[in-house]
Design an enzyme around this catalytic site. Structure first.
Site, short mmCIF file in Angstrom:
data_model
loop_
_atom_site.label_atom_id
_atom_site.label_comp_id
_atom_site.label_asym_id
_atom_site.label_seq_id
_atom_site.Cartn_x
_atom_site.Cartn_y
_atom_site.Cartn_z
CG HIS A 17 -5.59 5.06 9.83
ND1 HIS A 17 -4.43 5.79 10.01
CD2 HIS A 17 -5.23 4.02 9.05
CE1 HIS A 17 -3.43 5.21 9.38
NE2 HIS A 17 -3.87 4.14 8.78
CE LYS A 41 4.77 -1.26 7.81
NZ LYS A 41 3.40 -0.88 7.47
NE ARG A 90 -4.57 3.24 1.70
CZ ARG A 90 -3.28 3.38 1.94
NH1 ARG A 90 -2.80 4.57 2.24
NH2 ARG A 90 -2.47 2.35 1.88
CB SER A 128 0.93 6.94 8.31
OG SER A 128 -0.29 6.52 8.84
N1 COA Z 1 -6.55 5.41 5.35
C1 COA Z 1 -5.36 6.00 5.28
N2 COA Z 1 -4.21 5.32 5.26
C2 COA Z 1 -4.27 3.97 5.34
C3 COA Z 1 -5.48 3.31 5.43
C4 COA Z 1 -6.67 4.08 5.42
N3 COA Z 1 -7.87 3.52 5.48
N4 COA Z 1 -5.22 1.98 5.48
C5 COA Z 1 -3.90 1.84 5.44
N5 COA Z 1 -3.31 3.03 5.35
C6 COA Z 1 -1.88 3.29 5.19
C7 COA Z 1 -1.14 3.53 6.45
O1 COA Z 1 -1.23 4.87 6.82
C8 COA Z 1 0.27 3.13 6.08
O2 COA Z 1 0.86 4.17 5.35
P1 COA Z 1 2.44 4.32 5.19
O3 COA Z 1 3.02 2.97 4.89
O4 COA Z 1 2.53 5.29 4.09
O5 COA Z 1 2.93 4.87 6.49
C9 COA Z 1 0.07 1.98 5.11
O6 COA Z 1 -1.24 2.11 4.64
C10 COA Z 1 0.31 0.64 5.72
O7 COA Z 1 -0.45 0.57 6.87
P2 COA Z 1 -0.07 -0.18 8.19
O8 COA Z 1 -0.89 0.41 9.25
O9 COA Z 1 1.39 -0.29 8.42
O10 COA Z 1 -0.77 -1.55 7.90
P3 COA Z 1 -0.40 -2.80 7.06
O11 COA Z 1 -1.52 -2.97 6.10
O12 COA Z 1 0.99 -2.81 6.55
O13 COA Z 1 -0.55 -3.94 8.17
C11 COA Z 1 -0.60 -4.91 10.32
C12 COA Z 1 -0.14 -3.74 9.49
C13 COA Z 1 -0.32 -4.59 11.75
C14 COA Z 1 -2.08 -5.13 10.14
C15 COA Z 1 0.13 -6.18 9.83
O14 COA Z 1 1.50 -5.88 9.66
C16 COA Z 1 0.00 -7.31 10.83
O15 COA Z 1 -1.00 -7.98 10.85
N6 COA Z 1 1.03 -7.49 11.69
C17 COA Z 1 1.05 -8.50 12.72
C18 COA Z 1 1.99 -9.64 12.38
C19 COA Z 1 1.30 -10.64 11.51
O16 COA Z 1 0.28 -11.20 11.84
N7 COA Z 1 1.91 -10.86 10.34
C20 COA Z 1 1.37 -11.78 9.37
C21 COA Z 1 0.32 -11.07 8.55
S1 COA Z 1 -0.14 -12.13 7.23
#
Ligand code: COA
Length: 161
Positions: A17, A41, A90, A128
């Site tokens: 991140h 989550k 990734r 994570s």
């Molecule tokens: N390096 C390391 N790990 C990474 C990474 C990076 N560059 N990018 C993502 N990850 C990992 C995270 O650590 C996490 O790991 P885990 O699931 O093993 O714990 C996983 O990828 C998912 O990451 P997360 O941070 O939960 O992001 P997400 O891609 O699921 O999206 C939001 C989260 C907040 C961006 C998304 O849910 C959101 O926009 N929510 C708001 C509500 C909304 O608008 N919903 C409609 C969306 S269309």
């Protein structure tokens, strides 16, 4: 001023991140690291704890600030006056999910652009949940997370035990 969001759950923030945030900060005037409540989550760290850890890990980056949100990303982006979302990509396994989220966000707001930064090889398989698993079994997290997260995970799993 060009302002970008780097959204995520950050449970906890990892070196992957931090790599994306650092590189994003070189591309725009201001980065708002947007820490999602993500209650579904069932995060290990509370929202306040996750925000505090991201703040500590990014304190050396002058054009980065950290904000919590519990809203649609497109609405939060409007409130923050941000025009771009920057996310890390990734392995190929991220693609389908990110493609879906980007398409939905675009449907909701055509003025919000999403840009992806490729992870360097050392962070390709970092997440994570992997970090939480290693910490729960007291493995070494050297290089995988910032030092403040190593300390926080140690405390978390000592208090759980
Ligand atoms: N390096 C390391 N790990 C990474 C990474 C990076 N560059 N990018 C993502 N990850 C990992 C995270 O650590 C996490 O790991 P885990 O699931 O093993 O714990 C996983 O990828 C998912 O990451 P997360 O941070 O939960 O992001 P997400 O891609 O699921 O999206 C939001 C989260 C907040 C961006 C998304 O849910 C959101 O926009 N929510 C708001 C509500 C909304 O608008 N919903 C409609 C969306 S269309």
């Amino acid at each position: 001023m060009k302002r970008a969001l780097t959204p995520g759950t950050f449970d906890p923030i990892t070196s992957g991140h931090l790599d994306v945030i650092t590189r994003a900060a070189q591309l725009v005037d201001e980065v708002v690291v947007s820490v999602a409540a993500s209650e579904k989550k069932n995060p290990l760290f509370t929202l306040d704890e996750r925000v505090a850890l991201v703040k500590e890990a990014t304190a050396h980056l002058p054009n980065v600030r950290v904000e919590p949100f519990n809203d649609l990303l497109v609405n939060f982006a409007r409130r923050m006056d941000a025009e771009v979302v920057i996310k890390g990509l990734r392995a190929i396994t991220d693609f389908e999910y990110e493609f879906q989220m980007t398409a939905l966000n675009y449907q909701l707001d055509q003025e919000l652009e999403t840009v992806f930064i490729m992870s360097p090889p050392q962070y390709m398989y970092l997440s994570s949940s992997i970090v939480r698993e290693i910490a729960s079994m007291h493995g070494s997290l050297d290089g995988l997370v910032p030092p403040c997260v190593v300390r926080a995970l140690k405390e978390k799993f000592e208090s759980v035990a």
